[in-house]
Scaffold this active site. Structure first.
Site, mmCIF file in Angstrom:
data_model
loop_
_atom_site.group_PDB
_atom_site.id
_atom_site.type_symbol
_atom_site.label_atom_id
_atom_site.label_comp_id
_atom_site.label_asym_id
_atom_site.label_seq_id
_atom_site.Cartn_x
_atom_site.Cartn_y
_atom_site.Cartn_z
ATOM 1 N N ARG A 34 49.233 9.617 38.997
ATOM 2 C CA ARG A 34 50.326 8.910 39.408
ATOM 3 C C ARG A 34 51.642 9.643 39.543
ATOM 4 N NH1 ARG A 34 50.107 6.970 34.143
ATOM 5 N NH2 ARG A 34 52.023 7.476 33.111
ATOM 6 N N GLU A 70 38.232 13.632 18.278
ATOM 7 C CA GLU A 70 38.861 14.930 18.519
ATOM 8 C C GLU A 70 39.111 15.184 17.055
ATOM 9 O OE1 GLU A 70 40.736 15.218 22.773
ATOM 10 O OE2 GLU A 70 42.097 14.514 21.194
ATOM 11 N N VAL A 76 57.558 8.552 35.676
ATOM 12 C CA VAL A 76 58.685 8.269 35.574
ATOM 13 C C VAL A 76 59.825 9.625 35.518
ATOM 14 C CG1 VAL A 76 60.779 7.155 33.919
ATOM 15 C CG2 VAL A 76 58.384 6.086 33.991
ATOM 16 N N ASN A 125 46.997 11.954 34.448
ATOM 17 C CA ASN A 125 47.700 10.670 34.875
ATOM 18 C C ASN A 125 47.644 10.828 36.296
ATOM 19 O OD1 ASN A 125 48.613 9.725 32.270
ATOM 20 N ND2 ASN A 125 49.975 11.191 32.312
ATOM 21 N N ARG A 128 66.598 8.580 29.539
ATOM 22 C CA ARG A 128 66.173 7.019 29.810
ATOM 23 C C ARG A 128 67.272 6.104 29.162
ATOM 24 N NH1 ARG A 128 59.650 6.201 30.073
ATOM 25 N NH2 ARG A 128 59.233 8.414 30.834
#
Ligand code: MV4
Length: 455
Positions: A292, A200, A295, A290, A338
């Protein structure tokens, strides 16, 4: 709806899923390794099953033990959380073969979007914007040279089986191409057992912008706007926010609609994220998908007032999404820090141990997603996340002030324990961060600037 869900994970996300189950009237089953016997989710869930020793390969990643726990407790579905088995099509298939609903996309779909070249091809066909590059994997050095001649330098060579920043190399000069092409292939074969790579155009210092979506089994898909996750270090996100202040309302709607169309075009079901890079001219380019829950999903929940884990469970049970796109309204600004057991002064080295003091912040629009409590020991076997601190406010500036206030209240102490809290507070005070002029190279420059002042 399900009667009982097995949570195939640990830490804060296991507790987050157990909470969603409780609110939906679903019984939850926690798994735990020997190191997690005293964990918060073991107490909170309706049942808990020991699945092995601390090492993840022998417990949370040990498929026979996980499936065994589900069958033994009579669970009808499995929530994989993030990490561990969450993006393993093989695990999803084994769940289905054992009469367990995997809470996520179907295995074939997961496999498709997990191959970065296939995902690139399918999403381009569905109308998502891409950077100039190859669709078919590159087979030879000659081919790589031809492609380089057409897209120019710098370019990036990426492993088809990679993702999240693993298995990629940037090439600045023609004389480095052949060597880096070979290196990327060899590494990809060694790490992912798949040597396929694609090429890319390389974007220097882009912003990381990702669109949250959920699709049901009835052909409905809804986007929950986007998150900016540019504050990262070595592909570990540190601060995430929603929405991105760099998109116009029109661009936001356009990319949201395209992301949903792309997901629906491959038969995607469940919660997922489309990752894009945003360049200095405001152009978005699709990177990867992704498959899923991530977070950082809470910031999307905070700006929409929608519980994404509940939606994820609902659609896995065959129900319709509880909201239509018109009912998903963006309000205000949310930010997540986080809080890790790491020492920012020692290159973010793990600094785990027992938490003798753990006093989370409170107050208005302040949310703490954490499995920690006073006396809990952060184990060295797993990731170092102590807590996700999430705030909401009407504006970004107010969200920053609220975050700093909440961080100032957060008390975490223990022998050998260091946290990222002081680092977060310094970032929140930084002019460049406050102005929003942040790209993926921000943390590196920020740390270099601090080192210079200290010297
Ligand atoms: C890129 C890029 C620049 N140009 N692709 C890293 C994570 C993976 N999902 C994609 N990544 C990148 N791909 C092109 N064509 C720069 C990165 C990148 C990056 C992206 C998002 C957030 C942080 C990053 C840090 C370094 C490199």
């Amino acid at each position: 709806m399900f009667e009982k869900v097995l949570i195939a994970n640990r830490g804060e996300i296991a507790l987050r899923v157990a909470r969603a189950c409780r609110e939906l009237g679903i019984k939850s089953v926690a798994l735990y390794s020997t190191a997690d016997a005293e964990s918060a989710v073991v107490r909170f869930a309706d049942e808990a099953v020991h699945v092995g020793p601390p090492h993840p390969g022998k417990s949370y990643l040990h498929i026979p033990n996980v499936i065994g726990a589900a069958l033994k407790t009579g669970a009808d579905a499995v929530h994989p959380g993030y990490g561990f088995l969450s993006e393993d099509p093989f695990f999803a298939e084994i769940c289905e073969n054992n009469g367990l609903t995997f809470i996520g996309p179907r295995p074939e779909v997961m496999e498709k979007v997990g191959d970065k070249a296939v995902a690139r091809d399918l999403m381009s066909k569905a109308g998502l914007p891409l950077l100039p590059g190859t669709i078919e994997p590159v087979q030879t050095v000659d081919e790589a040279q031809e492609i380089a001649a057409s897209i120019g330098y710098p370019l990036i060579i990426k492993a088809v089986a990679g993702g999240g920043g693993r298995g990629m190399n940037v090439v600045y000069r023609e004389e480095d191409l052949a060597r880096l092409y070979q290196t990327t292939r060899t590494t990809a074969q060694a790490v992912f057992k798949d040597s396929a790579v694609y090429i890319e155009r390389y974007l220097e210092a882009p912003r990381h912008t990702e669109v949250q979506l959920v699709c049901d089994d009835h052909g409905n898909g809804v986007y929950f706007f986007e998150r900016d996750c540019s504050v990262q270090r070595r592909h570990q996100k540190l601060i995430e926010e929603a929405p991105s202040i760099h998109l116009s309302d029109e661009q936001r709607r356009d990319i949201g609609e395209r992301a949903v169309n792309g997901a629906l075009s491959v038969g995607y079901t469940g919660a997922g994220t489309m990752e894009f890079l945003l360049d200095g001219e405001g152009n978005l380019s699709f990177m990867e998908m992704n498959a899923r829950i991530q977070v950082e999903h809470p910031v999307s929940e905070m700006i929409t007032s929608i519980d994404l884990i509940q939606e994820q469970i609902r659609v896995a049970a065959g129900e319709r999404l509880s909201v239509s796109q018109d009912e998903v309204v963006l309000r205000g600004h949310a930010m997540e820090c986080r809080v890790n057991a790491e020492d920012p002064d020692r290159d973010f080295a793990p600094a785990a141990g027992r938490l003798d003091v753990y006093v989370p912040p409170g107050g208005p629009w302040t949310r703490v997603d954490s499995h920690c409590y006073p006396g809990w020991a952060i184990a060295p076997f797993y990731d170092s996340l102590i807590a996700k601190l999430i705030v909401w406010a009407p504006t970004r500036t107010e969200a920053i002030e609220r975050m700093d206030r909440a961080l100032s209240e957060f008390q975490i102490e223990g022998r050998g324990v260091k946290t990222t809290i002081p680092f977060h507070r310094r970032v929140l005070a930084d002019e460049r961060f406050r102005s929003g002029d942040v790209s993926t190279d921000f943390v590196e420059h920020f740390l270099a600037g601090e080192a210079e002042v200290a010297a």
